[in-house]
Each structure stands twice: as C-alpha cells, then as structure tokens.
Design a protein around this motif. Sequence first.
Motif, PDB file in Angstrom:
ATOM      1  N   VAL A   1      -3.072  19.963   4.318  1.00  0.00           N
ATOM      2  CA  VAL A   1      -3.604  21.283   4.639  1.00  0.00           C
ATOM      3  C   VAL A   1      -3.486  21.489   6.143  1.00  0.00           C
ATOM      4  O   VAL A   1      -3.879  20.616   6.931  1.00  0.00           O
ATOM      5  CB  VAL A   1      -5.079  21.422   4.196  1.00  0.00           C
ATOM      6  N   LEU A   2      -2.958  22.643   6.538  1.00  0.00           N
ATOM      7  CA  LEU A   2      -2.792  22.966   7.948  1.00  0.00           C
ATOM      8  C   LEU A   2      -3.910  23.908   8.387  1.00  0.00           C
ATOM      9  O   LEU A   2      -4.117  24.961   7.785  1.00  0.00           O
ATOM     10  CB  LEU A   2      -1.430  23.640   8.171  1.00  0.00           C
ATOM     11  N   LEU A   3      -4.654  23.494   9.416  1.00  0.00           N
ATOM     12  CA  LEU A   3      -5.652  24.359  10.021  1.00  0.00           C
ATOM     13  C   LEU A   3      -4.986  25.158  11.143  1.00  0.00           C
ATOM     14  O   LEU A   3      -4.547  24.579  12.140  1.00  0.00           O
ATOM     15  CB  LEU A   3      -6.814  23.543  10.595  1.00  0.00           C
ATOM     16  N   ASP A   4      -4.888  26.465  10.959  1.00  0.00           N
ATOM     17  CA  ASP A   4      -4.242  27.381  11.902  1.00  0.00           C
ATOM     18  C   ASP A   4      -2.738  27.140  11.973  1.00  0.00           C
ATOM     19  O   ASP A   4      -2.233  26.038  11.668  1.00  0.00           O
ATOM     20  CB  ASP A   4      -4.851  27.300  13.296  1.00  0.00           C
ATOM     21  N   CYS A   5      -2.030  28.192  12.392  1.00  0.00           N
ATOM     22  CA  CYS A   5      -0.577  28.105  12.535  1.00  0.00           C
ATOM     23  C   CYS A   5      -0.166  29.103  13.615  1.00  0.00           C
ATOM     24  O   CYS A   5       0.345  30.184  13.333  1.00  0.00           O
ATOM     25  CB  CYS A   5       0.107  28.420  11.203  1.00  0.00           C
ATOM     26  N   GLY A   6      -0.420  28.711  14.879  1.00  0.00           N
ATOM     27  CA  GLY A   6      -0.282  29.648  15.982  1.00  0.00           C
ATOM     28  C   GLY A   6       1.001  29.522  16.774  1.00  0.00           C
ATOM     29  O   GLY A   6       1.659  28.478  16.771  1.00  0.00           O
ATOM     30  N   LEU A   7       1.329  30.602  17.459  1.00  0.00           N
ATOM     31  CA  LEU A   7       2.462  30.599  18.384  1.00  0.00           C
ATOM     32  C   LEU A   7       2.075  29.933  19.704  1.00  0.00           C
ATOM     33  O   LEU A   7       0.933  30.045  20.152  1.00  0.00           O
ATOM     34  CB  LEU A   7       2.901  32.028  18.691  1.00  0.00           C
ATOM     35  N   PHE A   8       3.045  29.271  20.315  1.00  0.00           N
ATOM     36  CA  PHE A   8       2.890  28.834  21.704  1.00  0.00           C
ATOM     37  C   PHE A   8       3.195  30.024  22.602  1.00  0.00           C
ATOM     38  O   PHE A   8       4.180  30.731  22.403  1.00  0.00           O
ATOM     39  CB  PHE A   8       3.835  27.681  22.017  1.00  0.00           C
ATOM     40  N   GLN A   9       2.351  30.245  23.595  1.00  0.00           N
ATOM     41  CA  GLN A   9       2.503  31.373  24.498  1.00  0.00           C
ATOM     42  C   GLN A   9       2.407  30.893  25.941  1.00  0.00           C
ATOM     43  O   GLN A   9       1.951  29.783  26.211  1.00  0.00           O
ATOM     44  CB  GLN A   9       1.421  32.417  24.213  1.00  0.00           C
ATOM     45  N   GLY A  10       2.844  31.748  26.875  1.00  0.00           N
ATOM     46  CA  GLY A  10       2.689  31.409  28.290  1.00  0.00           C
ATOM     47  C   GLY A  10       3.973  30.905  28.904  1.00  0.00           C
ATOM     48  O   GLY A  10       5.020  31.558  28.840  1.00  0.00           O
ATOM     49  N   LEU A  11       3.924  29.733  29.505  1.00  0.00           N
ATOM     50  CA  LEU A  11       5.064  29.192  30.233  1.00  0.00           C
ATOM     51  C   LEU A  11       6.267  28.992  29.315  1.00  0.00           C
ATOM     52  O   LEU A  11       6.127  28.734  28.117  1.00  0.00           O
ATOM     53  CB  LEU A  11       4.681  27.867  30.892  1.00  0.00           C
ATOM     54  N   LYS A  12       7.463  29.066  29.898  1.00  0.00           N
ATOM     55  CA  LYS A  12       8.698  29.000  29.111  1.00  0.00           C
ATOM     56  C   LYS A  12       8.788  27.707  28.309  1.00  0.00           C
ATOM     57  O   LYS A  12       9.224  27.709  27.153  1.00  0.00           O
ATOM     58  CB  LYS A  12       9.917  29.142  30.027  1.00  0.00           C
ATOM     59  N   GLY A  13       8.357  26.598  28.900  1.00  0.00           N
ATOM     60  CA  GLY A  13       8.420  25.326  28.192  1.00  0.00           C
ATOM     61  C   GLY A  13       7.611  25.333  26.904  1.00  0.00           C
ATOM     62  O   GLY A  13       8.007  24.707  25.912  1.00  0.00           O
ATOM     63  N   LEU A  14       6.485  26.023  26.920  1.00  0.00           N
ATOM     64  CA  LEU A  14       5.686  26.153  25.697  1.00  0.00           C
ATOM     65  C   LEU A  14       6.352  27.100  24.712  1.00  0.00           C
ATOM     66  O   LEU A  14       6.441  26.811  23.513  1.00  0.00           O
ATOM     67  CB  LEU A  14       4.285  26.657  26.038  1.00  0.00           C
TER      68      LEU A  14
ATOM     69  N   LEU B   1       2.916  31.831  11.399  1.00  0.00           N
ATOM     70  CA  LEU B   1       2.955  31.866   9.933  1.00  0.00           C
ATOM     71  C   LEU B   1       4.291  32.378   9.393  1.00  0.00           C
ATOM     72  O   LEU B   1       4.807  31.830   8.404  1.00  0.00           O
ATOM     73  CB  LEU B   1       1.804  32.715   9.400  1.00  0.00           C
ATOM     74  N   PRO B   2       4.901  33.422   9.984  1.00  0.00           N
ATOM     75  CA  PRO B   2       6.206  33.848   9.463  1.00  0.00           C
ATOM     76  C   PRO B   2       7.271  32.753   9.556  1.00  0.00           C
ATOM     77  O   PRO B   2       8.149  32.665   8.691  1.00  0.00           O
ATOM     78  CB  PRO B   2       6.561  35.052  10.350  1.00  0.00           C
ATOM     79  N   LEU B   3       7.202  31.914  10.585  1.00  0.00           N
ATOM     80  CA  LEU B   3       8.137  30.789  10.685  1.00  0.00           C
ATOM     81  C   LEU B   3       7.897  29.782   9.577  1.00  0.00           C
ATOM     82  O   LEU B   3       8.831  29.201   9.015  1.00  0.00           O
ATOM     83  CB  LEU B   3       7.994  30.104  12.046  1.00  0.00           C
ATOM     84  N   LEU B   4       6.627  29.556   9.254  1.00  0.00           N
ATOM     85  CA  LEU B   4       6.273  28.617   8.186  1.00  0.00           C
ATOM     86  C   LEU B   4       6.822  29.106   6.854  1.00  0.00           C
ATOM     87  O   LEU B   4       7.385  28.322   6.070  1.00  0.00           O
ATOM     88  CB  LEU B   4       4.752  28.485   8.123  1.00  0.00           C
ATOM     89  N   VAL B   5       6.659  30.393   6.586  1.00  0.00           N
ATOM     90  CA  VAL B   5       7.141  30.967   5.331  1.00  0.00           C
ATOM     91  C   VAL B   5       8.664  30.941   5.285  1.00  0.00           C
ATOM     92  O   VAL B   5       9.271  30.627   4.254  1.00  0.00           O
ATOM     93  CB  VAL B   5       6.598  32.395   5.164  1.00  0.00           C
ATOM     94  N   ARG B   6       9.308  31.238   6.422  1.00  0.00           N
ATOM     95  CA  ARG B   6      10.773  31.166   6.459  1.00  0.00           C
ATOM     96  C   ARG B   6      11.249  29.739   6.171  1.00  0.00           C
ATOM     97  O   ARG B   6      12.315  29.533   5.590  1.00  0.00           O
ATOM     98  CB  ARG B   6      11.280  31.620   7.815  1.00  0.00           C
ATOM     99  N   GLY B   7      10.436  28.752   6.578  1.00  0.00           N
ATOM    100  CA  GLY B   7      10.799  27.356   6.347  1.00  0.00           C
ATOM    101  C   GLY B   7      10.545  26.874   4.935  1.00  0.00           C
ATOM    102  O   GLY B   7      10.803  25.700   4.637  1.00  0.00           O
ATOM    103  N   GLY B   8      10.033  27.724   4.066  1.00  0.00           N
ATOM    104  CA  GLY B   8       9.874  27.346   2.661  1.00  0.00           C
ATOM    105  C   GLY B   8       8.454  27.278   2.148  1.00  0.00           C
ATOM    106  O   GLY B   8       8.232  27.073   0.956  1.00  0.00           O
ATOM    107  N   PHE B   9       7.464  27.457   3.027  1.00  0.00           N
ATOM    108  CA  PHE B   9       6.078  27.417   2.553  1.00  0.00           C
ATOM    109  C   PHE B   9       5.802  28.627   1.669  1.00  0.00           C
ATOM    110  O   PHE B   9       6.112  29.770   2.040  1.00  0.00           O
ATOM    111  CB  PHE B   9       5.112  27.397   3.734  1.00  0.00           C
ATOM    112  N   ALA B  10       5.198  28.389   0.510  1.00  0.00           N
ATOM    113  CA  ALA B  10       4.890  29.479  -0.421  1.00  0.00           C
ATOM    114  C   ALA B  10       3.491  29.332  -0.996  1.00  0.00           C
ATOM    115  O   ALA B  10       3.172  29.970  -2.008  1.00  0.00           O
ATOM    116  CB  ALA B  10       5.923  29.525  -1.544  1.00  0.00           C
ATOM    117  N   GLY B  11       2.653  28.520  -0.361  1.00  0.00           N
ATOM    118  CA  GLY B  11       1.312  28.295  -0.863  1.00  0.00           C
ATOM    119  C   GLY B  11       0.326  29.327  -0.360  1.00  0.00           C
ATOM    120  O   GLY B  11       0.683  30.273   0.353  1.00  0.00           O
TER     121      GLY B  11
END
Length: 475
Positions: free
Chosen positions: A40-53, A84-94
Amino acid sequence: MYLTDDEGAPTVTLRFLGAAGTVTGSKFLLETEGREQRRVLLDCGLFQGLKGLRLRNWEPPPFDPVTLDAVVLSHAHLDHSGALPLLVRGGFAGPIHCTPGTADLLEPLLLDSAHLQEEDAERANRHGYSRHQPALPLYTVEDARRVLALLRTHPYGTPFAPCEGLEVTFRRAGHILGSATVDVAWGRGDAARHLVYSGDLGRPGRPILRDPEAVPGADVLLLESTYGDRVHATWPEEKLARVITRTAHQGGAVVIPVFAVGRAQELLWTLHRLRGEQRLPHVPVFLDSPMAQDVTELYCRHPEDHDVDMRRLTEQARCPLCGSEHHWVRTAEESQALLARTGPRVILAGSGMATGGRVLHHLKHLLPDARNTVVLAGYQAAGTRGRALQDGAATVRIHGEDVPVRARVETVDGLSAHADREELLGWLRTFPRPPRETWLVHGEPGASEALARSIRERMGWRVRVARDGERVTLR
C-alpha cells in the motif's frame, strides 16, 4: 500467512521514497512480509522546486505500480497526489482511497496540472527549445481522468480495509479541505499495531476548517516537519485592514496573488470578517481566478470540514466565502474589463507567487502607479516574480516587458496552512503515550533536525529524520 514480530503482529516494512530530506514528492510504501505480500502506498506526490528534484518525476518508480494493492491519500495538494497519473500510466489499476473533500479537489487540481504539462510540451515543440524531439508531457489529461475513476471515498473516523491485513482510519488534519491524518493498523487485539502519518498538519484556530484532531495513539509516527524550526506570526487581520484602508484612501487598488486552494478561501473569509466588523472601508473585492472559484464552491459543499463559525454563518445563509460582497470574475473578457476599472478595489488573482495566470495582467497594469499596493500573502520562492517584488526589485519582467515597480509592496505573514514548531509539539502532546518510533518527513534538513532536537529535549521521545530511499522494519 504473515511473518510476525515477537508479540504476534504481522511484520510490516516501510520505505521512504520521497519527502525525506525535502518537502515534496510524498511517497511512503508499506509492505507486509510473508507468502501473500501486500503493498500500500501512502501518498503519491510530485517532486517540485529545484531542477534536480523535478527530474525525479521522469524516472521509473522504485517499485512496480502493477504490484500495488492500493493507494491511500492524505490530501489533494500536488506534492502529495500529483504523481497519481504517472502511477496509472505505469499500470496501477487499484483503488485510491481518500476523503470526500480530497476526491472533489483532485479533479480540478489534477486536470489543471495535466493541462499545464501538455501546454509546456506544446510550447517547447513550437519554439524548439527542448532537448527531446518531440517534447512530451509528463502526463496527459487522459491520464488524470483515469485517476479520477479509481477514487474511493471514506468519511473521517470510519475504518476501512485498503487490502487484506491492513485497516485505515482518516481523521481531520485541518490543513486544506479534505486533509486527513492516516492511521494504519495491522494485527488483532492486543497484538494490533498502529502507524500514524500526519500528512500535512494544519494549524489550530484557523478560519473555515476544524482544528487537527487528536489520535488515540501510535506505535510508529510519520510526522511532517516543514516548519519545524520556526514559529509563525499571528493571523494578519490588523495588517490587512491597515494596508487596504491606506490604499483605498489614496484612491488605489490592492492586488493579492493567491493560490487557488486554501489561501484564496482564507483571504475571502478574512475580508468578510473585517467588513462585518466595519474595519474596512467599503471597497469591492474581486476574485479573478476560475479555479479558486471552483475550489471555493467545493469548500462550501463540505460542512463536515467546517469549524463552528463557518457552520453558523452558512446555516444563516450568509456564506463568508461566496457572499454577495465578493465579485467573481469568471471569463477572460470579464478579467480584461476589470483592468479598465478605476478607484479603490481589492483584487485576488492567481497565481500565488506571480509565476503565471491572471495576476500578471493586473500587476503589469498596477505596478507603475504609486497609489496601488501589492500584498504578498505567504512564502515566495527564489526565482519567482513574487520573490523579486519582495526583495525590492525596481522592475519585473512581465510578458516580455520590464515593468517599473512604483506601487507599494507589502508582505503579510501568518497565513501558512502548515503547523509551526509549537503547534506540532502541541499536537504531539495529545498522544496518550510516546510512539515507539517517530520519523520526521516533509522538511528541509535544517527544519527536520531542529524539530527532532525539540522533540527529544522537550518530550523525551525517540525520533529520527527519515532518509530518502531508506527501508525500515516496523516491529
């Protein structure tokens, strides 16, 4: 079925896959050990801010999305939900579990994020400045819509099972609409164990939303530490009243760059209250942000999140957020017409750091006039126009032009929706006993280390700062 610890509870491991050593990219993976492993994944957030992130958003996830049983969200901010859209694109369907308020906010936030990704890619291809041919969006609007179809909502205080062997309960976090702390339990009876994840913890005594709720206890605590090294200023009603009154007497306009979620609604509430207490001159207030308007309507539709004052006013049909004294500017044509208006007025427009949106048109029009005032209502990141104004820039570049800054620029502190050091410690004091382990997440290293010292010295708890990629066994 499960491996167990010495006291009979199933063994669970935790991996910190974001928001460890930084404030963004929230992802915490819980895995039960044994023949029938659950994830189970708690949260599924984007990295924001500096380019490296930000580049980490383009990397393959450190787990196979197909193997996840479920996702559990603390709230809708993009650093907690935007991948989350990246997770779904990667095959997650739960299933993706969240509160009703979070589900409602995810639709405008994710669709807007995807739209901006598509716009950025289109612009890069049109002007040829991308190293990739063709430039592609991080994800698409269609990816975001697939996420919305997977949402499953649960009210506060009602346990549910995201998968076999785990039980989750949401409690109010008081950060934004729908925000929740996440209580994950496994094992039965006396052998039951609890991990509590604070998500982003809000502040007590704020308008609109109820205060963060106490939890019955935790064996393991994941605690945010965004402002663990400071104490916020008090709620800035007096300064807002003073700035608006002075500007109105000069015949000028006040423009406030705002974020669509949280900040816009709190400012509308504050202006309503100041007007009701006759602490403001009679000046029209314009909200020039379609997304902020949509979000404001969502705030009004969720009384389960409202504090006493908000509930009392709405029951009297005097909603402080969408009352008749606030003028909503919806279309582009209406926004252009607002530019031609003269006389005292208050304009709230996106975006919050003046990086884009309709506020740029207002700044371009109002900055050259010394009668006007720009109010910066919150943190302004380095490299943004808001930060340049805050630092006293003589000009700012807007739409390819250098615009002179003759208007007064005021910074209003005290509007953060994150608990500060003392508010975090106050929430910890509601725990009936110390957790066996406390892990600090969602903070820059300095803030996290400072909060860790405060917790050790003032509460005597065992506490550590999480490290990115670290995997621990919860025993």
